[in-house]
Design a protein around this motif. Structure first.
Motif, PDB file in Angstrom:
ATOM      1  N   ASP A   9      -5.258  -1.015  -7.315  1.00  0.00           N
ATOM      2  CA  ASP A   9      -6.367  -1.786  -6.759  1.00  0.00           C
ATOM      3  C   ASP A   9      -5.826  -3.162  -6.394  1.00  0.00           C
ATOM      4  O   ASP A   9      -5.863  -4.097  -7.194  1.00  0.00           O
ATOM      5  CB  ASP A   9      -7.493  -1.886  -7.796  1.00  0.00           C
ATOM      6  CG  ASP A   9      -8.648  -2.739  -7.296  1.00  0.00           C
ATOM      7  OD1 ASP A   9      -8.735  -2.959  -6.080  1.00  0.00           O
ATOM      8  OD2 ASP A   9      -9.451  -3.181  -8.136  1.00  0.00           O
ATOM      9  N   GLN A  10      -5.290  -3.274  -5.178  1.00  0.00           N
ATOM     10  CA  GLN A  10      -4.649  -4.512  -4.727  1.00  0.00           C
ATOM     11  C   GLN A  10      -5.228  -4.910  -3.373  1.00  0.00           C
ATOM     12  O   GLN A  10      -4.649  -4.642  -2.326  1.00  0.00           O
ATOM     13  CB  GLN A  10      -3.137  -4.331  -4.629  1.00  0.00           C
ATOM     14  CG  GLN A  10      -2.459  -4.093  -5.975  1.00  0.00           C
ATOM     15  CD  GLN A  10      -0.950  -3.901  -5.849  1.00  0.00           C
ATOM     16  OE1 GLN A  10      -0.409  -3.820  -4.754  1.00  0.00           O
ATOM     17  NE2 GLN A  10      -0.271  -3.831  -6.982  1.00  0.00           N
ATOM     18  N   GLY A  11      -6.402  -5.521  -3.420  1.00  0.00           N
ATOM     19  CA  GLY A  11      -7.034  -5.941  -2.189  1.00  0.00           C
ATOM     20  C   GLY A  11      -7.249  -4.763  -1.261  1.00  0.00           C
ATOM     21  O   GLY A  11      -7.754  -3.714  -1.658  1.00  0.00           O
ATOM     22  N   CYS A  12      -6.837  -4.947  -0.011  1.00  0.00           N
ATOM     23  CA  CYS A  12      -6.989  -3.869   0.966  1.00  0.00           C
ATOM     24  C   CYS A  12      -5.681  -3.138   1.244  1.00  0.00           C
ATOM     25  O   CYS A  12      -5.618  -2.312   2.157  1.00  0.00           O
ATOM     26  CB  CYS A  12      -7.552  -4.429   2.275  1.00  0.00           C
ATOM     27  SG  CYS A  12      -9.233  -5.079   2.135  1.00  0.00           S
ATOM     28  N   ASP A  13      -4.647  -3.412   0.451  1.00  0.00           N
ATOM     29  CA  ASP A  13      -3.345  -2.807   0.707  1.00  0.00           C
ATOM     30  C   ASP A  13      -3.392  -1.291   0.626  1.00  0.00           C
ATOM     31  O   ASP A  13      -2.662  -0.595   1.341  1.00  0.00           O
ATOM     32  CB  ASP A  13      -2.294  -3.333  -0.281  1.00  0.00           C
ATOM     33  CG  ASP A  13      -1.949  -4.783  -0.050  1.00  0.00           C
ATOM     34  OD1 ASP A  13      -2.336  -5.332   1.008  1.00  0.00           O
ATOM     35  OD2 ASP A  13      -1.298  -5.390  -0.927  1.00  0.00           O
ATOM     36  N   PHE A  14      -4.224  -0.774  -0.267  1.00  0.00           N
ATOM     37  CA  PHE A  14      -4.312   0.671  -0.444  1.00  0.00           C
ATOM     38  C   PHE A  14      -5.709   1.184  -0.118  1.00  0.00           C
ATOM     39  O   PHE A  14      -6.176   2.164  -0.699  1.00  0.00           O
ATOM     40  CB  PHE A  14      -3.921   1.052  -1.873  1.00  0.00           C
ATOM     41  CG  PHE A  14      -2.484   0.745  -2.194  1.00  0.00           C
ATOM     42  CD1 PHE A  14      -1.486   1.640  -1.863  1.00  0.00           C
ATOM     43  CD2 PHE A  14      -2.139  -0.446  -2.815  1.00  0.00           C
ATOM     44  CE1 PHE A  14      -0.155   1.358  -2.145  1.00  0.00           C
ATOM     45  CE2 PHE A  14      -0.808  -0.739  -3.105  1.00  0.00           C
ATOM     46  CZ  PHE A  14       0.186   0.169  -2.776  1.00  0.00           C
ATOM     47  N   SER A  15      -6.355   0.536   0.828  1.00  0.00           N
ATOM     48  CA  SER A  15      -7.724   0.918   1.170  1.00  0.00           C
ATOM     49  C   SER A  15      -7.794   2.199   1.984  1.00  0.00           C
ATOM     50  O   SER A  15      -8.884   2.665   2.316  1.00  0.00           O
ATOM     51  CB  SER A  15      -8.414  -0.213   1.945  1.00  0.00           C
ATOM     52  OG  SER A  15      -7.741  -0.470   3.164  1.00  0.00           O
ATOM     53  N   TRP A  16      -6.636   2.790   2.266  1.00  0.00           N
ATOM     54  CA  TRP A  16      -6.643   4.093   2.940  1.00  0.00           C
ATOM     55  C   TRP A  16      -7.022   5.211   1.971  1.00  0.00           C
ATOM     56  O   TRP A  16      -7.351   6.317   2.379  1.00  0.00           O
ATOM     57  CB  TRP A  16      -5.260   4.404   3.530  1.00  0.00           C
ATOM     58  CG  TRP A  16      -4.140   4.302   2.537  1.00  0.00           C
ATOM     59  CD1 TRP A  16      -3.314   3.239   2.335  1.00  0.00           C
ATOM     60  CD2 TRP A  16      -3.740   5.286   1.576  1.00  0.00           C
ATOM     61  NE1 TRP A  16      -2.423   3.492   1.325  1.00  0.00           N
ATOM     62  CE2 TRP A  16      -2.660   4.750   0.841  1.00  0.00           C
ATOM     63  CE3 TRP A  16      -4.182   6.573   1.277  1.00  0.00           C
ATOM     64  CZ2 TRP A  16      -2.023   5.451  -0.187  1.00  0.00           C
ATOM     65  CZ3 TRP A  16      -3.553   7.273   0.256  1.00  0.00           C
ATOM     66  CH2 TRP A  16      -2.483   6.725  -0.451  1.00  0.00           C
TER      67      TRP A  16
ATOM     68  N   LYS B 144     -12.252   3.015  -3.942  1.00  0.00           N
ATOM     69  CA  LYS B 144     -11.678   1.900  -4.695  1.00  0.00           C
ATOM     70  C   LYS B 144     -11.639   2.305  -6.170  1.00  0.00           C
ATOM     71  O   LYS B 144     -12.676   2.585  -6.774  1.00  0.00           O
ATOM     72  CB  LYS B 144     -12.524   0.650  -4.506  1.00  0.00           C
ATOM     73  CG  LYS B 144     -11.938  -0.639  -5.070  1.00  0.00           C
ATOM     74  CD  LYS B 144     -12.878  -1.792  -4.796  1.00  0.00           C
ATOM     75  CE  LYS B 144     -12.315  -3.111  -5.303  1.00  0.00           C
ATOM     76  NZ  LYS B 144     -11.138  -3.546  -4.522  1.00  0.00           N
TER      77      LYS B 144
ATOM     78  N   CYS C  49     -13.188  -3.509   2.432  1.00  0.00           N
ATOM     79  CA  CYS C  49     -12.031  -3.209   3.282  1.00  0.00           C
ATOM     80  C   CYS C  49     -12.337  -2.172   4.376  1.00  0.00           C
ATOM     81  O   CYS C  49     -11.821  -2.288   5.487  1.00  0.00           O
ATOM     82  CB  CYS C  49     -10.875  -2.665   2.432  1.00  0.00           C
ATOM     83  SG  CYS C  49     -10.327  -3.796   1.129  1.00  0.00           S
TER      84      CYS C  49
END
Length: 536
Positions: A292-299, A303, A423
């Motif tokens: 859970d690092q901002g939108c870096d892994f929002s794919w 969440k 995101c």
């Protein structure tokens, strides 16, 4: 420096120094002497299970025995008598088998033979002859010699390595798969324990396989990850040249690693650790969810929530997804196969009381609630399978899959996208599902976690959807149209056989698979981990 050393043929016992001494030793001796645990006369023909869930009964066990007897017919029909190698698939009338097989197919056939023997479906002598024939073929067929690993496709008719695809003539780039070799190696462990007369042959084959060849120590904070496998010559497309072994020429690795925890590929990690061929820390190198690092892994699908813990110096984000009031560690595609196939052999729930013991029943409950409540199919059990509308397709519950374009549960490939807070906007949070596709092997894998629901579901698939033939359950069926994949896949039939044997014979396959050395190496790792999974 790798954690294993010395002569390759000794590596199994370097990481596993105690010779296997099963609690079934007395039983095995009785089997060798010709005493069957259950007589064939005790087998009942399969019938309809209870229409709804309820307490499991002796009647359920008789139904399971009948399913096993019919399932074995398909496995026997697809296996070449001369080589002892099973075909990858078989027509629904048990007459036409494919001219290809894989290490997983062969491993599954071996443990299915053990299961059929212990269930009283075949005699001790037949099981011995079948397994001996298979091992003899495997001793002679072409392998990657430095690693001892088996190629991914062979002809079951004579055991030659495939370089062109049967029928089409399309080229096959000979590949060595990490997970497929894991399932075959697992079978060698079981054969050696279940049939003492084959112990030397099975152990020699097992000892020759070095899983260190698949393990990239430079991945994931240098605790390492397994590659998907390798080619011995450069394939078309992406590959990475290298050599993780102790000797031999460079090979060409897949560009991807197996980097998720809930994956059938964890069987290779277990074996590599038990053998001392990969470091114990590698068990914690895979991801529960993406961080859970901002939108870096929002794919990813949703969440995650969770906390960071440390195991053996490895920092692990113990992320979970939420689904219908539950919390669980997702698989990549949300399939039962990814979540539960290793549980056929490794007592994950017994050892992992704060991890798998919660996550496995949560995965099963999620599949049930998706099929019955969310999608309204009336049936459940979603896994990669023979496709009623084609050749093969990946099915799953996308809401418990990590990938946003993961495995759908229906023919229409309905995508579920609830968005990613801050995101990604939701595009299809409450979809209408179409023609759901269920596969019986997924239900059988769930037997340890909700037997009444499994029996009810299978009865409906058999009697209402008519997805049952002379070799047991057909591989898949569409719930709305009733379209059948009226074929049998070796892998899926072997999962059914293993699941039934475990259910009726007190986890017999786990007893054959786990020895004191394996338990000493692996159990503490599984015991230590804590998931954030919750059933409610």
């Amino acid at each position: 420096m790798r954690l294993h050393s010395g002569h390759q043929g000794q590596r199994r016992h370097e990481g596993n120094p105690v010779k296997r001494t099963s609690t079934f030793a007395a039983v095995c001796a009785a089997i060798v002497a010709g005493t069957l645990l259950i007589t064939p006369a005790a087998l009942a023909a399969p019938g309809g299970g209870p229409a709804t869930g309820g307490p499991a009964t002796g009647g359920d066990d008789a139904v399971l025995r009948g399913y096993a007897a019919d399932t074995w017919k398909s496995l026997a029909a697809m296996t070449d008598k001369k080589t002892g190698l099973p075909a990858d698939k078989l027509s629904g009338d048990l007459t036409v088998a494919s001219d290809n097989t894989s290490p997983t197919n062969i491993g599954g056939y071996l443990w299915s033979t053990i299961s059929a023997r212990d269930l009283g479906i075949i005699s001790t002598s037949e099981a011995f002859t079948r397994m001996k024939t298979t091992l003899k073929t495997l001793e002679d067929i072409e392998r990657h010699e430095p690693s001892g690993m088996f190629y991914n496709w062979y002809s079951p008719l004579d055991g030659h390595k495939l370089t062109t695809w049967p029928g089409s003539g399309d080229p096959v780039d000979p590949f060595l798969s990490t997970v497929d070799n894991g399932w075959l190696a697992a079978a060698f462990r079981m054969v050696g324990e279940a049939e003492p007369r084959l112990d030397k042959q099975a152990d020699a084959l097992y000892a020759s396989m070095d899983f260190g060849w698949f393990h990239n120590l430079d991945a994931r904070a240098e605790v390492g990850l397994n590659r998907g496998g390798f080619w011995v010559t450069p394939p078309p497309g992406c590959s990475v040249p290298g050599n993780y072994g102790d000797e031999g020429a460079d090979v060409f690795y897949t560009c991807h690693h197996y980097d998720t925890t809930v994956s059938e590929a964890r069987i290779a990690t277990y074996l590599g650790i038990a053998n001392g061929q990969i470091p114990a820390e590698a068990y914690y190198g895979t991801l529960r969810t993406m961080p859970d690092q901002g939108c870096d892994f929002s794919w990813q699908e949703q969440k995650p929530t969770g906390e960071t813990r440390e195991y053996l110096g490895v920092s692990v984000y113990e992320g979970v997804y939420e689904y219908r009031g539950m919390k669980l560690v997702p698989a990549w595609g949300g399939s039962m196969f990814e979540a539960l196939m290793p549980d056929l052999l490794v007592p994950e729930s017994d050892w992992g009381t704060q991890s798998w013991a919660v996550n496995h029943p949560a995965s099963v409950r999620a599949q049930i609630e998706h099929g019955i409540d969310e999608a309204g199919y009336g049936y459940w059990g979603f896994s990669p399978a023979s496709d009623p509308f084609g050749e093969y397709a990946e099915y799953g519950v996308e809401g418990i899959g990590m990938s946003t374009d993961g495995y759908a549960s229906d023919r229409e490939r309905t995508n579920v996208d609830a968005g990613y807070d801050g995101c990604r906007e939701a595009t299809n949070p409450t979809p209408t599902f179409g023609d759901g596709v269920v596969t019986p092997h997924a239900s059988f894998l769930a037997l340890p976690y909700d037997k009444p629901a499994v029996m009810s579901n299978l009865a409906g698939i058999k009697d209402e959807l008519a997805a049952y033939g002379p070799g047991g359950f057909y591989d898949a069926v569409a719930t709305k149209s009733g379209t059948l994949a009226d074929r049998y896949l070796s892998l899926d039939q072997s999962m059914i056989m293993g699941a039934i044997a475990n259910e009726l014979l007190d986890d017999r396959l786990k007893e054959y698979f786990v020895d004191p050395g394996f338990e000493a190496a692996v159990k503490p790792l599984v015991e230590a981990q804590v998931f954030g999974s919750k059933l409610e």
